[in-house]
Design a protein around this motif. Structure first.
Motif, mmCIF file in Angstrom:
data_model
loop_
_atom_site.group_PDB
_atom_site.id
_atom_site.type_symbol
_atom_site.label_atom_id
_atom_site.label_comp_id
_atom_site.label_asym_id
_atom_site.label_seq_id
_atom_site.Cartn_x
_atom_site.Cartn_y
_atom_site.Cartn_z
ATOM 1 N N PRO A 116 87.143 -12.012 -15.162
ATOM 2 C CA PRO A 116 88.123 -11.723 -16.207
ATOM 3 C C PRO A 116 88.882 -12.943 -16.712
ATOM 4 N N PHE A 117 88.836 -14.046 -15.978
ATOM 5 C CA PHE A 117 89.574 -15.236 -16.389
ATOM 6 C C PHE A 117 88.615 -16.380 -16.710
ATOM 7 N N ARG A 159 99.061 -13.950 -11.193
ATOM 8 C CA ARG A 159 98.718 -12.855 -12.097
ATOM 9 C C ARG A 159 97.387 -12.287 -11.627
ATOM 10 N N LEU A 160 97.223 -10.997 -11.783
ATOM 11 C CA LEU A 160 96.026 -10.310 -11.314
ATOM 12 C C LEU A 160 95.196 -9.847 -12.508
ATOM 13 N N PRO A 161 93.909 -9.711 -12.317
ATOM 14 C CA PRO A 161 93.057 -9.253 -13.418
ATOM 15 C C PRO A 161 93.340 -7.798 -13.758
ATOM 16 N N ARG A 162 93.238 -7.478 -15.021
ATOM 17 C CA ARG A 162 93.430 -6.099 -15.462
ATOM 18 C C ARG A 162 92.173 -5.277 -15.168
ATOM 19 N N VAL A 163 92.344 -3.994 -14.939
ATOM 20 C CA VAL A 163 91.199 -3.105 -14.768
ATOM 21 C C VAL A 163 90.530 -2.920 -16.135
ATOM 22 N N PRO A 164 89.240 -3.195 -16.242
ATOM 23 C CA PRO A 164 88.550 -3.019 -17.530
ATOM 24 C C PRO A 164 88.709 -1.595 -18.054
ATOM 25 N N GLU A 165 88.965 -1.464 -19.336
ATOM 26 C CA GLU A 165 89.238 -0.154 -19.929
ATOM 27 C C GLU A 165 88.048 0.788 -19.859
ATOM 28 N N HIS A 166 86.828 0.237 -19.815
ATOM 29 C CA HIS A 166 85.647 1.100 -19.867
ATOM 30 C C HIS A 166 85.340 1.769 -18.530
ATOM 31 N N LEU A 167 86.043 1.370 -17.458
ATOM 32 C CA LEU A 167 85.738 1.928 -16.146
ATOM 33 C C LEU A 167 86.319 3.328 -15.975
ATOM 34 N N ALA A 168 85.511 4.213 -15.434
ATOM 35 C CA ALA A 168 85.993 5.537 -15.053
ATOM 36 C C ALA A 168 86.745 5.410 -13.728
ATOM 37 N N PRO A 169 87.625 6.391 -13.397
ATOM 38 C CA PRO A 169 88.390 6.299 -12.141
ATOM 39 C C PRO A 169 87.543 6.059 -10.906
ATOM 40 N N ASP A 170 86.344 6.673 -10.862
ATOM 41 C CA ASP A 170 85.520 6.488 -9.662
ATOM 42 C C ASP A 170 84.775 5.158 -9.651
ATOM 43 N N GLU A 171 85.045 4.312 -10.675
ATOM 44 C CA GLU A 171 84.423 2.986 -10.732
ATOM 45 C C GLU A 171 85.440 1.867 -10.521
ATOM 46 N N HIS A 214 90.612 -10.244 -4.193
ATOM 47 C CA HIS A 214 89.734 -9.338 -3.433
ATOM 48 C C HIS A 214 90.551 -8.181 -2.856
ATOM 49 N N PHE A 215 91.684 -8.517 -2.256
ATOM 50 C CA PHE A 215 92.508 -7.488 -1.617
ATOM 51 C C PHE A 215 93.007 -6.471 -2.643
ATOM 52 N N THR A 216 93.385 -6.962 -3.820
ATOM 53 C CA THR A 216 93.891 -6.063 -4.855
ATOM 54 C C THR A 216 92.806 -5.102 -5.324
ATOM 55 N N GLU A 217 91.596 -5.597 -5.491
ATOM 56 C CA GLU A 217 90.500 -4.716 -5.907
ATOM 57 C C GLU A 217 90.267 -3.634 -4.863
ATOM 58 N N MET A 218 90.386 -3.976 -3.604
ATOM 59 C CA MET A 218 90.192 -2.963 -2.558
ATOM 60 C C MET A 218 91.368 -1.992 -2.520
#
Length: 700
Positions: A51-52, A267-279, A379-383
């Protein structure tokens, strides 16, 4: 036969056939190396886009990485022995690599084009002296590594991922370094000790030992052939093996430093808008970006992150090194056709246990300690995002998030009660919604709702009032800043908070933002501008921590301070110090009060976290010793200049240390006081007045 010219024969005793065999094996080694490097880097193309921006100003990035490599500055952080050791190894290795390259250029290019060699005379003498000197540093450095690993058995060097490749790597380097001198010494003995070879002082010294032991020139010549081939074959095998084992970190670590994000963690990466909750979050290895995959290969297993982690030191189930290496091992297993499992889950067969993530304090000590710029926190934030989406966050965190969603604060109190703390003041706190001000003061949750930290808010309000600062607050329109909300994985809630706060601020007329809490300061400074732009709301303001404003007021002579003449120590909050590099400003303010400032052993960017970050303030952790208790113990170690007060500049720190003072038995030894409260004491010391409820004693 004695050599007359000031040089040496490169393939002495090897012969034309041996030389041809060597070149063939060298070509094979280079091909195996090249294929391995290609395969390794081809794996990263399987990762998602990062994302960066990672390759902007590439020349500047390469220069910075080269400087880091040559200076070894990151290796000296927190560990002088390791810094010296690694510097010797790197400088020696690079010198030997450059020396070998120069020799190859002379033999394979210059001699063929010019018909003569430049490897003679003064050049040869200079070359030999430098190679022997830096080669000695290399051997000494590797020897230091062996001593620390096997004699001292440095704890951080050993873990569940330590294995044969770690032993093979360090011993191969040692044998190559020593073997080079043995081979050189045999040549010197076999060629009759040419007088000019004294410049090769290490090899010459070893040669004198061989000669003193009765070795003849003939025996040395015979042994030289065996030594030369042993050394050459080991060196070529090492080159070929680089992409397939631990030595690859020499390349991947450099690539990691080149592609680092200067604001990683801030700063942390934003969650991509196209992702569904289970992704959302880490669901499978394919979710990781190419840079996150590179992180895993860059890890050298040095354990610096482990030794710096306050969660690990407190006995929590978290080792930052193991998290990165567990992910790497899982990726390699999947690549080899192994079974796929959940990357993060609450127990079971997952790669990472959820308890490890709830143990993290988001203090970034691991990232600061890492010499190769691994970005653990992303990594920790994504988890954490995965745990949030699957409802596996602890009940206390879920409750806090619901409180923030419903009431705009983690306490769950009504928004209308947010400004109640102003009622005990004997002056009006301006309303930024109704009048133009220079500073919009973002007070924050804890100074607004927590009884202990309300005193901090009132102390700071009094300082602003007496200094004639043009300021105002948002009253009930203020909401939680979202810094820690984001770090526990609630990205959707964070976006809502950004939009709410940015909209409330856009309706006010002000020039700058000042924050009580470093967590607010960090997210306003580094995350809100990017997020607000994506949400199409305005947020483009200079942001300050309150200690920066106090320093300006002190320097401008707008505060008439007396002297409190007391010994104090100052604790660097992670989000102010390690995150944002604000170290001296709070200290300048503390010294301005007349206090005698004593530094703790771990200070500035090496400060030890209070335990409240990353959602830690909302959790009851099972731990051997609370981080706050460990920090207070450290503060009272100095029996000669033992501080009377423990000064903080963060409401979360104040909360954690007030708790640690009680549970750790430090109530009679230390008082917890905020910088603003210390300034109020100094104001009262000038007039002889008492600040009443703003003194730390009132907390008891």
């Amino acid at each position: 036969m004695l050599l007359q010219a000031v040089t040496r024969e490169t393939f002495w005793t090897i012969g034309p056939v041996g030389e041809a065999v060597f070149y063939f094996l060298a070509a094979v080694a280079v091909l195996v190396f090249s294929y391995g490097v290609y395969e390794r880097f081809a794996r990263y193309t399987k990762g998602t886009a990062d994302p960066f921006e990672r390759l902007d100003d590439l020349s500047g990035r390469v220069r910075r990485a080269a400087r880091m490599l040559v200076s070894n500055e990151a290796q000296f952080d927190r560990d002088l022995y390791a810094g010296v050791m690694h510097a010797f190894i790197v400088w020696g290795f690079l010198t030997l690599l450059i020396g070998t390259t120069i020799l190859a250029i002379d033999i394979d290019i210059y001699r063929r084009l010019a018909g003569e060699s430049f490897f003679v005379g003064d050049f040869y003498l200079s070359y030999s002296l430098v190679m022997d000197a830096l080669g000695l540093l290399f051997v000494v450095g590797v020897g230091m590594a062996l001593y620390r690993r096997y004699e001292v058995r440095e704890e951080r060097l050993w873990g569940k991922h330590t294995g044969f490749e770690d032993d093979a790597f360090v011993w191969t380097l040692f044998v190559l370094g020593v073997g080079g001198y043995v081979t050189e010494a045999l040549r010197i003995v076999g060629t009759g000790f040419p007088p000019f070879e004294t410049v090769s002082f290490v090899g010459y010294f070893v040669a004198t030992l061989f000669s003193a032991g009765g070795m003849s020139a003939g025996a040395a010549e015979t042994l030289y052939t065996w030594a030369w081939w042993s050394h050459a074959l080991l060196a070529l095998a090492f080159v070929a093996a680089i992409p397939y084992a631990k030595p690859f970190h020499m390349l991947s670590s450099l690539a990691n430093v080149v592609t680092r994000d200067e604001k990683a963690g801030l700063r942390l990466p934003r969650v991509p808008e196209h992702l569904a909750p289970d992704e959302i979050g880490y669901t499978e290895i394919g979710d990781l970006s190419w840079r996150q995959l590179l992180d895993m290969d860059a890890c050298t297993k040095c354990g610096r992150c482990s030794s710096a982690c306050p969660a690990k030191a407190s006995g929590r189930n978290l080792d930052p090194r193991d998290v990165i290496l567990d992910l790497k091992a899982y990726r390699e297993s999947v690549d080899a056709g192994g079974e796929e499992v959940d990357i993060i889950a609450d127990g079971g067969t997952s790669v990472i246990d959820s308890e490890s993530m709830r143990s993290c304090m988001a203090c970034m000590a691991c990232m600061d300690a890492c010499p190769v710029d691994i970005e653990h926190l992303t990594h920790f934030t994504e988890m954490n995002r995965r745990l949030t989406e699957t409802g596996q966050q602890p009940e206390q965190v879920q409750e806090a998030m619901m409180n923030v969603f419903q009431n705009g604060n983690a306490f769950g109190d009504p928004a209308r009660k947010r400004p109640d703390w102003v009622e005990e003041l004997d002056f009006e706190v301006p309303d930024a919604r109704d009048e133009s001000v220079e500073f919009l003061w973002y007070v924050g949750d804890y100074p607004s709702y927590d009884e202990r930290n309300q005193r901090v808010a009132r102390a700071l309000a009094r300082v602003f009032h007496e200094a004639g600062v043009s300021y105002g607050i948002l009253y009930e329109d203020e909401a939680n800043d979202g810094n820690d909300v984001r770090r526990v994985g609630e990205e959707g809630l964070y976006e809502m908070l950004v939009e709410d706060n940015a909209s409330a601020m856009a309706d006010c007329d002000f020039e700058k933002i000042v924050c009580t809490d470093p967590h607010s300061y960090n997210t306003f400074e580094h995350e809100y501008p990017e997020m607000a732009a994506e949400l199409d709301v305005e947020f483009d303001y200079p942001v300050f921590h309150y200690t920066q404003v106090l320093q300006t007021l002190v320097e401008a002579g707008r505060l008439d301070l007396g002297s409190i003449e007391r010994t104090v120590t100052y604790h660097d909050p992670c989000h102010l110090g390690r995150y944002n590099g604000v170290f001296e400003t709070p200290r300048d303010v503390v010294r301005a009060t007349g206090a005698d400032l004593v530094e703790m052993p771990r200070n500035r960017k090496d400060s030890f976290c209070c335990g409240g970050g990353g959602g830690g303030l909302w959790l009851d952790q099972e731990e051997d010793v609370k981080p706050s208790e460990e920090r207070l113990r450290e503060a009272t170690e100095d029996t000669v200049r033992r501080p009377e007060q423990f000064v903080v500049a963060c409401p979360m720190c104040a909360t954690m240390y007030e708790d640690g003072r009680k549970t750790g038995g430090f109530e009679e030894e230390l008082e917890i006081v905020d910088v603003s409260e210390l300034v109020v004491e100094a104001l009262d010391a000038r007039t002889g007045a008492s600040s009443g409820e703003t003194t730390p004693a009132a907390a008891d």
